[in-house]
Design an enzyme around this catalytic site. Structure first.
Site, PDB file in Angstrom:
ATOM      1  N   TYR A 193      38.814  39.660  36.967  1.00 30.96           N
ATOM      2  CA  TYR A 193      37.878  38.914  36.120  1.00 30.96           C
ATOM      3  C   TYR A 193      36.462  39.364  36.438  1.00 30.96           C
ATOM      4  CZ  TYR A 193      41.925  36.255  34.921  1.00 30.96           C
ATOM      5  OH  TYR A 193      43.174  35.928  34.465  1.00 30.96           O
ATOM      6  N   SER A 194      35.681  39.657  35.403  1.00 29.51           N
ATOM      7  CA  SER A 194      34.294  40.079  35.615  1.00 29.51           C
ATOM      8  C   SER A 194      33.490  38.905  36.162  1.00 29.51           C
ATOM      9  CB  SER A 194      33.649  40.497  34.295  1.00 29.51           C
ATOM     10  OG  SER A 194      34.444  41.436  33.633  1.00 29.51           O
ATOM     11  N   CYS A 350      32.020  46.004  26.477  1.00 27.46           N
ATOM     12  CA  CYS A 350      33.004  45.240  27.252  1.00 27.46           C
ATOM     13  C   CYS A 350      33.714  44.225  26.368  1.00 27.46           C
ATOM     14  CB  CYS A 350      32.299  44.517  28.404  1.00 27.46           C
ATOM     15  SG  CYS A 350      33.460  43.754  29.561  1.00 27.46           S
ATOM     16  N   GLU A 390      34.143  48.994  29.614  1.00 30.59           N
ATOM     17  CA  GLU A 390      35.169  48.261  30.360  1.00 30.59           C
ATOM     18  C   GLU A 390      35.931  47.394  29.353  1.00 30.59           C
ATOM     19  OE1 GLU A 390      34.701  47.325  34.632  1.00 30.59           O
ATOM     20  OE2 GLU A 390      34.601  45.267  33.898  1.00 30.59           O
ATOM     21  N   TYR A 392      39.851  45.715  28.120  1.00 30.85           N
ATOM     22  CA  TYR A 392      41.149  45.303  28.676  1.00 30.85           C
ATOM     23  C   TYR A 392      42.014  44.640  27.615  1.00 30.85           C
ATOM     24  CZ  TYR A 392      37.850  41.417  29.446  1.00 30.85           C
ATOM     25  OH  TYR A 392      36.851  40.487  29.314  1.00 30.85           O
TER      26      TYR A 392
HETATM   27  C1  LIG Z   1      38.161  45.068  34.571  1.00 31.80           C
HETATM   28  C2  LIG Z   1      38.738  43.821  33.918  1.00 31.80           C
HETATM   29  C3  LIG Z   1      37.909  42.721  33.729  1.00 31.80           C
HETATM   30  C4  LIG Z   1      38.437  41.561  33.123  1.00 31.80           C
HETATM   31  N1  LIG Z   1      37.591  40.500  32.920  1.00 31.80           N
HETATM   32  C5  LIG Z   1      38.068  39.383  32.335  1.00 31.80           C
HETATM   33  C6  LIG Z   1      37.202  38.264  32.109  1.00 31.80           C
HETATM   34  O1  LIG Z   1      36.001  38.296  32.443  1.00 31.80           O
HETATM   35  N2  LIG Z   1      37.742  37.156  31.521  1.00 31.80           N
HETATM   36  C7  LIG Z   1      39.052  37.109  31.121  1.00 31.80           C
HETATM   37  O2  LIG Z   1      39.474  36.056  30.594  1.00 31.80           O
HETATM   38  N3  LIG Z   1      39.889  38.165  31.315  1.00 31.80           N
HETATM   39  C8  LIG Z   1      39.434  39.283  31.921  1.00 31.80           C
HETATM   40  N4  LIG Z   1      40.280  40.340  32.131  1.00 31.80           N
HETATM   41  C9  LIG Z   1      41.721  40.179  31.754  1.00 31.80           C
HETATM   42  C10 LIG Z   1      42.454  39.486  32.905  1.00 31.80           C
HETATM   43  O3  LIG Z   1      42.489  40.358  34.026  1.00 31.80           O
HETATM   44  C11 LIG Z   1      43.903  39.117  32.612  1.00 31.80           C
HETATM   45  O4  LIG Z   1      44.579  40.264  32.154  1.00 31.80           O
HETATM   46  C12 LIG Z   1      44.059  38.004  31.576  1.00 31.80           C
HETATM   47  O5  LIG Z   1      43.369  36.829  32.000  1.00 31.80           O
HETATM   48  C13 LIG Z   1      45.545  37.645  31.401  1.00 31.80           C
HETATM   49  O6  LIG Z   1      46.084  37.366  32.662  1.00 31.80           O
HETATM   50  P1  LIG Z   1      47.245  36.280  32.821  1.00 31.80           P
HETATM   51  O7  LIG Z   1      47.697  36.293  34.246  1.00 31.80           O
HETATM   52  O8  LIG Z   1      46.815  34.961  32.258  1.00 31.80           O
HETATM   53  O9  LIG Z   1      48.372  36.862  31.905  1.00 31.80           O
HETATM   54  P2  LIG Z   1      49.698  37.618  32.403  1.00 31.80           P
HETATM   55  O10 LIG Z   1      50.601  36.635  33.058  1.00 31.80           O
HETATM   56  O11 LIG Z   1      49.299  38.820  33.181  1.00 31.80           O
HETATM   57  O12 LIG Z   1      50.299  38.037  31.053  1.00 31.80           O
HETATM   58  C14 LIG Z   1      49.736  39.140  30.280  1.00 31.80           C
HETATM   59  C15 LIG Z   1      49.980  38.880  28.812  1.00 31.80           C
HETATM   60  O13 LIG Z   1      51.354  38.687  28.558  1.00 31.80           O
HETATM   61  C16 LIG Z   1      51.582  37.454  27.900  1.00 31.80           C
HETATM   62  N5  LIG Z   1      52.715  36.713  28.516  1.00 31.80           N
HETATM   63  C17 LIG Z   1      52.987  36.648  29.845  1.00 31.80           C
HETATM   64  N6  LIG Z   1      54.090  35.902  30.041  1.00 31.80           N
HETATM   65  C18 LIG Z   1      54.506  35.493  28.817  1.00 31.80           C
HETATM   66  C19 LIG Z   1      55.557  34.693  28.371  1.00 31.80           C
HETATM   67  N7  LIG Z   1      56.450  34.169  29.188  1.00 31.80           N
HETATM   68  N8  LIG Z   1      55.670  34.475  27.044  1.00 31.80           N
HETATM   69  C20 LIG Z   1      54.798  35.009  26.183  1.00 31.80           C
HETATM   70  N9  LIG Z   1      53.775  35.789  26.557  1.00 31.80           N
HETATM   71  C21 LIG Z   1      53.628  36.011  27.849  1.00 31.80           C
HETATM   72  C22 LIG Z   1      50.342  36.629  28.119  1.00 31.80           C
HETATM   73  O14 LIG Z   1      50.049  35.857  26.963  1.00 31.80           O
HETATM   74  C23 LIG Z   1      49.262  37.627  28.344  1.00 31.80           C
HETATM   75  O15 LIG Z   1      48.585  37.918  27.151  1.00 31.80           O
HETATM   76  C24 LIG Z   1      39.802  41.509  32.723  1.00 31.80           C
HETATM   77  C25 LIG Z   1      40.620  42.620  32.925  1.00 31.80           C
HETATM   78  C26 LIG Z   1      40.100  43.766  33.508  1.00 31.80           C
HETATM   79  C27 LIG Z   1      41.017  44.943  33.711  1.00 31.80           C
END
Ligand SMILES: Cc1cc2nc3c(=O)[nH]c(=O)nc-3n(C[C@H](O)[C@H](O)[C@H](O)COP(=O)(O)OP(=O)(O)OC[C@H]3O[C@@H](n4cnc5c(N)ncnc54)[C@H](O)[C@@H]3O)c2cc1C
Ligand code: SF4
Ligand code: SF4
Length: 392
Positions: A193-194, A350, A390, A392
């Site tokens: 997360y940024s 971004c 950046e 994602y």
């Molecule tokens: C450099 C960088 C900076 C970032 N900055 C931010 C930021 O500032 N703010 C921000 O909000 N995010 C940011 N992100 C994205 C963040 O890292 C996550 O990828 C995002 O929040 C999703 O993570 P999660 O664990 O909630 O989803 P995950 O559990 O990792 O799942 C990924 C995707 O799969 C789907 N999914 C997972 N399980 C299921 C299921 N059982 N049924 C249906 N769908 C499913 C989810 O809906 C999701 O869209 C950034 C990413 C990068 C690489």
């Protein structure tokens, strides 16, 4: 050919020879002579115990090398050698749990079209201080909803590292480790997360950081974060990222292009430049579906035009045609073209990956209008540390 390895080094120009690291290292990998404090490459196992205790940050230096520098060579260093042009060690090598994060960042920076570089005047960031094995434990100071749109829950989350050192620069990210284990019984990997607060804290002088998190349906970390209560404890890794950074030059001009939570680093840039009295100005193109789903809509409206020129672009207004960020960039092409022609301009993009294509097309047509080829101009800007992506 020998496989490159990552070597842990200490910057002799910054180290104050307090020997705290030597006393902390659990396996005696750190030694000193009359000249320098050094890390024995044959012994160091990258446990990172020495990183947070070092008062100067000089211990947090890494080089990818084909043959590690010997103790004798390091004792003779007056300054650290430059990183030679070597391909990084493959994932799964010596970086341990930093590897998945490095892979996420490399993927996020792919849209820059080549090796990302930090701005020449950027401050030197601390990276990898806290890892999956040794995360920083932070307290939740606040968790506020930023959006009124019921189907678009974006939160402003403030985290307090307490007495732990946790230096961040605007544009860096942190990892959040969701609690629990995956299906194989392993700890979950961090999500990035940024950081959306500036370097000297969410409020000036407060040692804390903020994040801007969108709740993803079915998402593990985002739901965990969005549901956090004040006072809960969160495991944080990082800070990460050494290129998507802000120039310290107050005369630099920033062109900020973002959608949704891509506004997080832009908020940090804006606050830092306001606090530091930067004069170069910033222009922002910020896309969202509606004003109700645009994070920081209220606070943004209060920033004077001479600090931040804002183009807020909405794709789902009931009485208007759909408009996306790239449409507005083209509509404002005179302003963008003037910025592209100025060597003080830095571009930051971004947000969601999907925004890249439209922005590239818009920039291509604007560059053409001033007789330039966009990819050539972009590559020069990127090599000069003035083009940053950046997504994602
Ligand atoms: C450099 C960088 C900076 C970032 N900055 C931010 C930021 O500032 N703010 C921000 O909000 N995010 C940011 N992100 C994205 C963040 O890292 C996550 O990828 C995002 O929040 C999703 O993570 P999660 O664990 O909630 O989803 P995950 O559990 O990792 O799942 C990924 C995707 O799969 C789907 N999914 C997972 N399980 C299921 C299921 N059982 N049924 C249906 N769908 C499913 C989810 O809906 C999701 O869209 C950034 C990413 C990068 C690489
Ligand atoms: S990373 Fe761990 S093993 Fe290596 S020098 Fe630091 S404390 Fe010692
Ligand atoms: S703790 Fe940091 S400043 Fe102190 S000796 Fe070790 S590297 Fe140098």
């Amino acid at each position: 050919m020998t496989t490159p390895v990552k070597q842990h080094l200490i910057d002799p120009e910054i180290c104050i020879r307090c020997y705290t690291c030597e006393m902390t290292c659990p396996i005696g990998a750190i030694e000193h002579d009359d000249n320098n404090v050094v890390v024995n490459a044959d012994v160091c196992n990258f446990c990172m115990d020495c990183i947070p205790v070092c008062p100067t940050g000089s211990i947090d230096e890494w080089r990818v090398v084909e043959t590690p520098y010997t103790l004798e060579e390091q004792f003779d260093f007056d300054e650290l050698p430059e990183q030679a042009e070597i391909e990084a060690a493959p994932a799964g090598g010596d970086e341990g749990d930093a590897d998945p994060v490095a892979a996420l960042l490399a993927e996020a920076h792919k849209g820059a079209g080549g090796k990302a570089r930090a701005p020449l005047t950027a401050a030197k960031p601390a990276v990898n201080m806290y890892t999956l094995g040794k995360p920083a434990k932070m307290k939740v100071q606040g968790n506020y909803r930023l959006t009124d749109d019921p189907s678009h829950d974006v939160r402003h989350i403030i985290l307090d590292p307490g007495a732990l050192p946790f230096p961040v620069l605007e544009g860096q990210s942190v990892g959040i480790i969701p609690p629990g284990q995956d299906a194989e019984g392993k700890a979950h990997l961090p999500r990035l997360y940024s950081v959306s607060s500036p370097r000297d804290g969410e409020r000036p002088g407060y040692h804390n950081i903020s994040l801007t998190v969108k709740r993803e349906e079915g998402g593990l970390a985002s739901n965990y974060l969005c549901d956090l209560e004040q006072g809960s404890e969160v495991e944080v890794t990082g800070p990460f990222g050494s290129t998507f950074l802000m120039p310290n030059d107050p005369n630099a001009r920033l062109l900020l292009i973002c959608t949704g939570t891509g506004s997080a680093p832009m908020r940090a840039f804006t606050m830092q430049r306001q606090r530091g009295g930067a004069t170069g100005g910033m222009t922002m193109f910020f896309g969202a579906r509606t004003p109700e789903s645009l994070p920081y809509f209220g606070p943004l409206k209060k920033i004077p035009e001479k600090i931040l020129r804002q183009h807020l672009v909405f794709s789902r207004l009931p009485d208007a045609d759909k408009e996306y960020v790239q449409d507005r960039i083209v509509a404002e092409q005179d302003e963008v073209a003037e910025m592209l022609g100025d060597e003080r301009t830095h571009i930051y993009i971004c947000g969601l990956r999907g925004m890249e294509e439209g922005v590239e097309l818009a920039m291509t047509s604007i560059a053409e209008s001033i007789g330039q080829q966009w990819t050539a101009l972009r590559d020069v800007m990127r090599d000069e540390g003035r083009y940053h992506v950046e997504t994602y």
